[in-house]
Design a protein around this motif. Structure first.
Motif, PDB file in Angstrom:
ATOM      1  N   ASP A 136     -45.657   9.041  72.631  1.00 34.50           N
ATOM      2  CA  ASP A 136     -46.513   9.871  73.468  1.00 34.50           C
ATOM      3  C   ASP A 136     -45.875  11.219  73.803  1.00 34.50           C
ATOM      4  OD1 ASP A 136     -47.740   7.407  73.432  1.00 34.50           O
ATOM      5  OD2 ASP A 136     -48.160   7.351  75.551  1.00 34.50           O
ATOM      6  N   CYS A 196     -44.273   6.717  66.179  1.00 34.59           N
ATOM      7  CA  CYS A 196     -45.219   7.254  67.161  1.00 34.59           C
ATOM      8  C   CYS A 196     -44.538   7.342  68.516  1.00 34.59           C
ATOM      9  CB  CYS A 196     -46.423   6.340  67.305  1.00 34.59           C
ATOM     10  SG  CYS A 196     -47.540   6.376  65.918  1.00 34.59           S
ATOM     11  N   ASP A 255     -42.704   2.728  68.150  1.00 36.44           N
ATOM     12  CA  ASP A 255     -43.673   3.316  69.059  1.00 36.44           C
ATOM     13  C   ASP A 255     -43.071   3.427  70.448  1.00 36.44           C
ATOM     14  OD1 ASP A 255     -46.034   4.349  70.062  1.00 36.44           O
ATOM     15  OD2 ASP A 255     -47.040   2.414  70.209  1.00 36.44           O
ATOM     16  N   ASN A 280     -49.184   0.729  70.444  1.00 42.40           N
ATOM     17  CA  ASN A 280     -50.454   1.307  70.894  1.00 42.40           C
ATOM     18  C   ASN A 280     -50.596   2.728  70.355  1.00 42.40           C
ATOM     19  OD1 ASN A 280     -48.596   2.689  72.425  1.00 42.40           O
ATOM     20  ND2 ASN A 280     -49.658   2.423  74.360  1.00 42.40           N
ATOM     21  N   CYS A 281     -50.235   2.913  69.124  1.00 40.72           N
ATOM     22  CA  CYS A 281     -50.164   4.239  68.521  1.00 40.72           C
ATOM     23  C   CYS A 281     -51.544   4.787  68.188  1.00 40.72           C
ATOM     24  CB  CYS A 281     -49.315   4.175  67.252  1.00 40.72           C
ATOM     25  SG  CYS A 281     -49.075   5.779  66.491  1.00 40.72           S
ATOM     26  N   ASP A 282     -51.763   6.030  68.582  1.00 40.32           N
ATOM     27  CA  ASP A 282     -52.935   6.790  68.198  1.00 40.32           C
ATOM     28  C   ASP A 282     -52.472   7.833  67.193  1.00 40.32           C
ATOM     29  OD1 ASP A 282     -55.812   7.584  68.839  1.00 40.32           O
ATOM     30  OD2 ASP A 282     -54.748   9.483  69.166  1.00 40.32           O
ATOM     31  N   TYR A 283     -53.332   8.259  66.277  1.00 40.42           N
ATOM     32  CA  TYR A 283     -52.900   9.208  65.248  1.00 40.42           C
ATOM     33  C   TYR A 283     -52.322  10.489  65.837  1.00 40.42           C
ATOM     34  CZ  TYR A 283     -57.047  12.094  65.935  1.00 40.42           C
ATOM     35  OH  TYR A 283     -57.993  12.918  66.459  1.00 40.42           O
ATOM     36  N   THR A 284     -52.699  10.831  67.062  1.00 34.02           N
ATOM     37  CA  THR A 284     -52.169  12.046  67.694  1.00 34.02           C
ATOM     38  C   THR A 284     -50.724  11.885  68.149  1.00 34.02           C
ATOM     39  OG1 THR A 284     -52.993  11.396  69.868  1.00 34.02           O
ATOM     40  CG2 THR A 284     -54.455  12.744  68.490  1.00 34.02           C
ATOM     41  N   GLU A 285     -50.190  10.666  68.121  1.00 35.39           N
ATOM     42  CA  GLU A 285     -48.829  10.404  68.567  1.00 35.39           C
ATOM     43  C   GLU A 285     -47.811  10.380  67.428  1.00 35.39           C
ATOM     44  OE1 GLU A 285     -48.562   6.896  71.029  1.00 35.39           O
ATOM     45  OE2 GLU A 285     -50.605   7.215  71.743  1.00 35.39           O
TER      46      GLU A 285
END
Length: 91
Positions: free
Chosen positions: A84, A82, A5, A26-31
């Motif tokens: 950003d 992941c 990440d 701190n991964c969000d699915y959008t990353e």
């Protein structure tokens, strides 16, 4: 699982596991990192390639595109990469 990440690559690394990365995830699915290889002889996503113990594969696409997954060794689960702002230095 998330195996990498917030990568901070300089562009001089040969493999992603050589890049600095966040110590906490701190991964969000959008990353999730998706790649598309656009050169004439794209390698197949199967079998995975290795850099030392780390293995890489593309899933959910075709032989030359998909979501990037890694695992630190053959006994570990595959996990998403992941970032950003994944860009050409990271790729």
């Amino acid at each position: 699982p998330i195996n990498m990440d917030d990568l901070a690559c300089t562009g001089r690394e040969t493999y992603l596991d050589e890049c600095a990365q966040a110590s906490t995830e701190n991964c969000d699915y959008t990353e999730a990192v998706y790649l598309s290889c656009s050169y004439p002889s794209a390698p197949s996503a199967t079998p995975p390639t290795a850099s030392g113990p780390w293995e890489y594969r593309l899933v959910g696409g075709g032989s030359d595109y998909g979501r990037l997954e890694t695992r630190p060794n053959a006994q570990s689960s595959w996990g998403t990469v992941c970032d950003d702002f994944f860009g050409s230095l990271d790729a």
